[in-house]
Write an enzyme that holds these catalytic residues in place. Structure first.
Site, PDB file in Angstrom:
ATOM      1  CD  GLU A 163      -2.611  -7.644  -6.293  1.00 33.46           C
ATOM      2  OE1 GLU A 163      -2.667  -8.812  -5.891  1.00 33.46           O
ATOM      3  OE2 GLU A 163      -2.766  -6.660  -5.556  1.00 33.46           O
ATOM      4  CD  GLU A 169       7.993   1.597   3.108  1.00 30.63           C
ATOM      5  OE1 GLU A 169       6.933   1.127   2.639  1.00 30.63           O
ATOM      6  OE2 GLU A 169       8.150   2.819   3.319  1.00 30.63           O
TER       7      GLU A 169
HETATM    8  C1  LIG Z   1      -6.582   1.450  -1.581  1.00 36.43           C
HETATM    9  C2  LIG Z   1      -6.226   0.088  -1.083  1.00 36.43           C
HETATM   10  C3  LIG Z   1      -6.853  -1.001  -1.620  1.00 36.43           C
HETATM   11  C4  LIG Z   1      -6.557  -2.276  -1.150  1.00 36.43           C
HETATM   12  N1  LIG Z   1      -7.213  -3.334  -1.681  1.00 36.43           N
HETATM   13  C5  LIG Z   1      -6.975  -4.574  -1.186  1.00 36.43           C
HETATM   14  C6  LIG Z   1      -7.725  -5.683  -1.660  1.00 36.43           C
HETATM   15  O1  LIG Z   1      -8.571  -5.547  -2.543  1.00 36.43           O
HETATM   16  N2  LIG Z   1      -7.481  -6.895  -1.125  1.00 36.43           N
HETATM   17  C7  LIG Z   1      -6.536  -7.096  -0.151  1.00 36.43           C
HETATM   18  O2  LIG Z   1      -6.330  -8.216   0.262  1.00 36.43           O
HETATM   19  N3  LIG Z   1      -5.803  -6.046   0.327  1.00 36.43           N
HETATM   20  C8  LIG Z   1      -6.013  -4.797  -0.153  1.00 36.43           C
HETATM   21  N4  LIG Z   1      -5.305  -3.727   0.346  1.00 36.43           N
HETATM   22  C9  LIG Z   1      -4.393  -3.950   1.446  1.00 36.43           C
HETATM   23  C10 LIG Z   1      -2.919  -3.815   1.103  1.00 36.43           C
HETATM   24  O3  LIG Z   1      -2.471  -4.954   0.440  1.00 36.43           O
HETATM   25  C11 LIG Z   1      -2.171  -3.569   2.417  1.00 36.43           C
HETATM   26  O4  LIG Z   1      -2.510  -2.272   2.849  1.00 36.43           O
HETATM   27  C12 LIG Z   1      -0.685  -3.683   2.309  1.00 36.43           C
HETATM   28  O5  LIG Z   1      -0.293  -5.004   2.033  1.00 36.43           O
HETATM   29  C13 LIG Z   1      -0.002  -3.202   3.593  1.00 36.43           C
HETATM   30  O6  LIG Z   1      -0.532  -3.795   4.733  1.00 36.43           O
HETATM   31  P1  LIG Z   1      -1.009  -2.892   5.972  1.00 36.43           P
HETATM   32  O7  LIG Z   1      -1.921  -1.852   5.458  1.00 36.43           O
HETATM   33  O8  LIG Z   1      -1.477  -3.806   7.013  1.00 36.43           O
HETATM   34  O9  LIG Z   1       0.301  -2.127   6.466  1.00 36.43           O
HETATM   35  P2  LIG Z   1       1.457  -2.722   7.373  1.00 36.43           P
HETATM   36  O10 LIG Z   1       1.938  -4.011   6.856  1.00 36.43           O
HETATM   37  O11 LIG Z   1       1.075  -2.637   8.805  1.00 36.43           O
HETATM   38  O12 LIG Z   1       2.595  -1.643   7.074  1.00 36.43           O
HETATM   39  C14 LIG Z   1       2.601  -0.309   7.578  1.00 36.43           C
HETATM   40  C15 LIG Z   1       3.917   0.328   7.187  1.00 36.43           C
HETATM   41  O13 LIG Z   1       5.012  -0.427   7.716  1.00 36.43           O
HETATM   42  C16 LIG Z   1       5.859  -0.843   6.676  1.00 36.43           C
HETATM   43  N5  LIG Z   1       6.374  -2.187   6.930  1.00 36.43           N
HETATM   44  C17 LIG Z   1       5.699  -3.314   7.217  1.00 36.43           C
HETATM   45  N6  LIG Z   1       6.512  -4.357   7.310  1.00 36.43           N
HETATM   46  C18 LIG Z   1       7.752  -3.899   7.042  1.00 36.43           C
HETATM   47  C19 LIG Z   1       9.026  -4.502   6.944  1.00 36.43           C
HETATM   48  N7  LIG Z   1       9.223  -5.801   7.131  1.00 36.43           N
HETATM   49  N8  LIG Z   1      10.062  -3.710   6.648  1.00 36.43           N
HETATM   50  C20 LIG Z   1       9.890  -2.388   6.432  1.00 36.43           C
HETATM   51  N9  LIG Z   1       8.735  -1.772   6.502  1.00 36.43           N
HETATM   52  C21 LIG Z   1       7.664  -2.512   6.802  1.00 36.43           C
HETATM   53  C22 LIG Z   1       4.998  -0.846   5.431  1.00 36.43           C
HETATM   54  O14 LIG Z   1       5.780  -0.755   4.260  1.00 36.43           O
HETATM   55  C23 LIG Z   1       4.121   0.336   5.686  1.00 36.43           C
HETATM   56  O15 LIG Z   1       4.834   1.500   5.297  1.00 36.43           O
HETATM   57  C24 LIG Z   1      -5.593  -2.453  -0.129  1.00 36.43           C
HETATM   58  C25 LIG Z   1      -4.941  -1.331   0.395  1.00 36.43           C
HETATM   59  C26 LIG Z   1      -5.258  -0.069  -0.043  1.00 36.43           C
HETATM   60  C27 LIG Z   1      -4.561   1.096   0.553  1.00 36.43           C
END
Ligand SMILES: Cc1cc2nc3c(=O)[nH]c(=O)nc-3n(C[C@H](O)[C@H](O)[C@H](O)COP(=O)(O)OP(=O)(O)OC[C@H]3O[C@@H](n4cnc5c(N)ncnc54)[C@H](O)[C@@H]3O)c2cc1C
Lengths: 324, 401
Positions: free
Chosen positions: B270, B388
């Site tokens: 991916e 990150e």
């Molecule tokens: C346009 C788009 C399409 C998507 N499509 C899909 C899809 O088809 N299927 C699917 O399953 N998912 C999908 N996603 C989800 C995507 O995989 C997640 O948004 C991503 O994994 C981050 O999770 P979160 O949004 O919950 O952010 P969080 O994990 O809450 O993170 C928020 C912020 O905190 C930081 N952070 C989190 N943990 C840590 C750490 N341990 N150390 C440092 N920084 C950290 C992150 O880097 C980020 O900057 C999509 C997202 C977007 C934006």
């Protein structure tokens, strides 16, 4: 990597590691000659090693990695250009020339001649995009050094016999600096990784702090980009003139050099700012190489102009045709 | 001169650069571009030229998120989907570098490939590798025709970056599996026919243990899809709810309890494709067109820098593809390319905005594309793993964690 290239790489790696950043030409040049390194790119029929551009990249990269003080890279390029003209002895290259070349004679100034004291000949870029081969015996040297102690001499010639070559020395010089930057970045990254794993603050190794990890990951990306750019530039030269590839590679590597050196120093703290610790042997070279044979403004203008002349519709087609 | 004061210097004295074992983070693999690359490119370019351009030029940007089933079917009919899959399942048994050539052509031209993208990129291959024969027969030939689309069921409300905390469950009931829970941010769930979901199949299990993957038909009773409108007003991603969704035993993908391993392997596919650096290419092309051959020195030099970056990233991305093709697993290199590629495609809109003056309401392509990318580019370093998280993986590869 082919078997032959691997052998070359291993041999050169251990030699450069041993000679390092302090060996002097006067003591150690024989070691370089023994291996036949200066004729790395000279054709086999002319008694050279007949190496490829990628072989050269590998050797230049290792010179960068070990912060090699000897002008091996410069000799390799000087010999490639000058050996068809019968030049002998240790040759080196310069980064600019100003003056007049007519009827086989040059009157003018050559600048940025690398470690040219004691050299037999100098190859300098000519104004028409080729190169001039000049004997040091026919010129007058004015010693110059960069702030980091690297010899970049100025030479005056007055009606000196000169050979003209069509080979674009400036481009080859840029290629060499890209490969050296790629090696020096990996060297500095390696030092940085070792250092943060060893040095403890707040009761644990610096490596365990996420901010440090993220910085070094960024550094690794830049080092990777410089290395791939060097590979691409070597391929470009192997396939044709390589103007586009070398320009792109130098521009990308220059940026990587800036970012990488800054992070290397940041994670080292004050120790990296000392004369005794070895990081500066790499970073000060990186800062010099960024400007030599075209800085960012030169190559970005060169590339931008070329792209704009071709126009949007040919951009992608041109890019892919270079590799297909 | 050794000194007690500089005790740490010793670490640097007999240091990395004096050893003859050199570190190299990224092994650039020679790229054996296929002999028929030029012919393949010509074929793709012709197909794109023959397809009506999108009504809004903005849709040439980030085009692998723009679904167009008609275009997907045309690609399928031309043998350009499932190119590396076996013929027995409707594939074309081409090499993965031939496929790479087709992908980069489609992306560089801003073609609307969003409908079939996930199926072609990961799900077809995953079903071929781990799926049961029934499920393969059911989905893969349609995927190859560009008619069956899939979506990724990984993220949940409380499992974002921390994917191992997924809580959607699968429980056995007789010879059936029953799925309960919720996925979120599911791109394309509203037009996809099938989801590959990572769920907890072992009660009371934690983290990466006890997870399994399932094929879930989107029209199965108990599946509810709710749109999530993004900040542009567009509808790409969704919430997907599972309320006692019954699946046959054959819906289990691969081994029970091996979901984590399988899903993380899927992540490296991916993450490694050319879509991770080409999402903003249409803006660069439009900029070149907009400023013309007599552009200011500033814009000319910006174009030079963007070109150099793009050329380098193409080398890096293709090198990863070549290593995948050679059967290696360049997971670290793939992560580096995604992170660098995302930074590049994300930075481009602001760089271009800084270099030229534009009326933001101008309907001209340059303004539409720039506007669109300014708004969607924050997602480039989130989707598929945040920057990150990627840097954390790279740091692990460097031996820092
Ligand atoms: C346009 C788009 C399409 C998507 N499509 C899909 C899809 O088809 N299927 C699917 O399953 N998912 C999908 N996603 C989800 C995507 O995989 C997640 O948004 C991503 O994994 C981050 O999770 P979160 O949004 O919950 O952010 P969080 O994990 O809450 O993170 C928020 C912020 O905190 C930081 N952070 C989190 N943990 C840590 C750490 N341990 N150390 C440092 N920084 C950290 C992150 O880097 C980020 O900057 C999509 C997202 C977007 C934006």
């Amino acid at each position: 990597m082919s078997e032959q290239q691997k052998m070359l790489s291993d041999m050169v790696d251990s030699l450069f590691a041993e000679l390092g950043s302090s060996a002097a030409v006067i003591d150690a040049w024989d070691r370089i000659e023994e291996l036949g390194l200066p004729s790395l790119l000279v054709a086999e029929v002319q008694g050279g090693f007949g190496g490829s551009w990628d072989d050269a990249r590998v050797v230049f990269r290792l010179a960068g990695y070990h912060a090699l003080s000897l002008p091996v890279v410069e000799a390799v390029i000087a010999n490639l250009i000058a050996s068809p003209h019968g030049a002998e002895g240790r040759g080196t290259i310069a980064s600019a020339s100003e003056g007049r070349f007519a009827d086989g004679h040059f009157t003018g100034v050559v600048k940025g001649a690398v470690a040219s004291e004691g050299a037999s000949f100098i190859v300098a870029p000519s104004l028409d995009g080729g190169a001039l081969v000049l004997r040091t015996a026919d010129g007058l040297r004015q010693a110059r050094e960069t702030l980091s102690g690297e010899a970049r001499d100025v030479w005056m010639f007055d009606g000196a016999p000169a050979k003209h070559s069509k080979v674009d020395l400036f481009r080859l010089g840029a290629f060499a600096r890209v490969a050296q930057i790629s090696g020096a970045l990996d060297g500095a990254l390696s030092l940085s990784v070792d250092y943060v794993n060893e040095r403890k603050q707040f009761g644990r190794p610096l490596a365990k702090f996420q901010a440090v990890q993220q910085n070094l990951a960024t550094f690794a990306g830049e080092a990777a980009a410089a290395n791939c750019a060097a590979v691409g530039a070597a391929q470009g030269l192997g396939r044709g003139a390589g103007g586009f590839e070398v320009a792109s590679a130098k521009l990308r590597a220059n940026r990587a050099a800036g970012t990488g050196a800054a992070i290397a120093h940041q994670v080292h703290g004050a120790i990296g700012f000392t004369n005794e610790y070895c990081l500066h042997r790499l970073t000060r070279k990186l800062w010099t190489w960024r400007s030599e044979f075209g800085g960012d403004s030169f190559w970005s203008a060169y590339l931008g102009k070329q792209v704009l002349e071709r126009g949007a519709d040919l951009f992608w087609a041109d890019l892919t045709a270079r590799t297909d | 001169m050794p000194s007690a004061k500089l005790g740490l210097v010793r670490a640097g004295r007999n240091s990395a650069i004096d050893r003859s074992f050199t570190l190299q983070t990224f092994i650039a693999h020679p790229i054996p571009w296929p002999d028929n690359a030029a012919a393949l490119r010509a074929k793709v370019r012709e197909l794109i030229a023959g397809h009506p351009a999108p009504a809004d030029p903005a849709y040439r940007a980030n085009s692998w998120c723009v679904p167009d089933p008609t275009f997907s079917r045309k690609l399928g009919a031309a043998g350009l989907i499932g190119m590396i899959w076996p013929k027995a399942y409707g594939g074309h048994e081409r090499s993965s570098l031939e496929r790479y050539v087709v992908l980069e052509e489609l992306l560089a031209a801003g073609a609307p490939v969003g409908a079939h993208w996930m199926a072609d990129r990961q799900h077809g291959g995953m079903l071929l590798r781990y799926g049961t024969e029934e499920e393969r027969q059911r989905w893969i030939p349609g995927m190859a025709r560009g008619e069956i689309y899939s979506c990724i069921g990984l993220s949940e409300p409380n499992a974002g970056s921390d994917l191992a905390s997924v809580r959607t469950t699968a429980r056995r009931r007789g010879d059936r599996w029953v799925i309960d829970g919720q996925k979120v941010w599911t791109t394309g769930a509203h037009f996809a026919h099938v989801m590959i979901a990572l769920v907890r199949s072992e009660e009371g299990s934690e983290r990466g243990v006890g997870l399994s993957q399932f094929v879930i038909p989107m029209d199965a009773p108990g599946v509810t899809i709710k749109p999530i409108i993004d900040l542009t007003g567009g509808h790409d991603f969704n919430e997907v709810f599972f309320d006692s969704v019954e699946l046959p035993e054959t819906a289990l993908v691969g081994e029970e309890g091996q979901g984590w391993r399988q899903a993380t392997a899927e992540l490296s596919l991916e993450r490694s494709g050319p879509e991770r650096y080409l999402s903003s290419t249409s803006l660069l092309l439009e900029l070149i067109r907009h400023v013309g051959p007599n552009a200011s020195a500033e814009v000319c030099s910006l174009i030079g820098r963007l070109t150099a970056d793009l050329w380098t990233l193409r080398m890096m991305s293709a090198s990863v593809a070549a290593r995948l093709a050679a059967g290696q697993d360049p997971a670290l290199e793939a992560t580096i390319v995604k992170d660098l590629g995302n930074s590049f495609e994300q930075a481009m809109p602001t760089l271009v905005q800084a270099a030229i003056d534009l009326d933001m309401a101008d309907p001209a392509p340059i303004a539409r594309i720039l506007n669109h990318l300014l708004q969607v580019s924050p997602s480039f370093s989130l989707r598929g793993g945040t920057s990150e998280i990627l840097k954390g993986i790279i740091a692990r590869g460097l031996g820092l964690r």
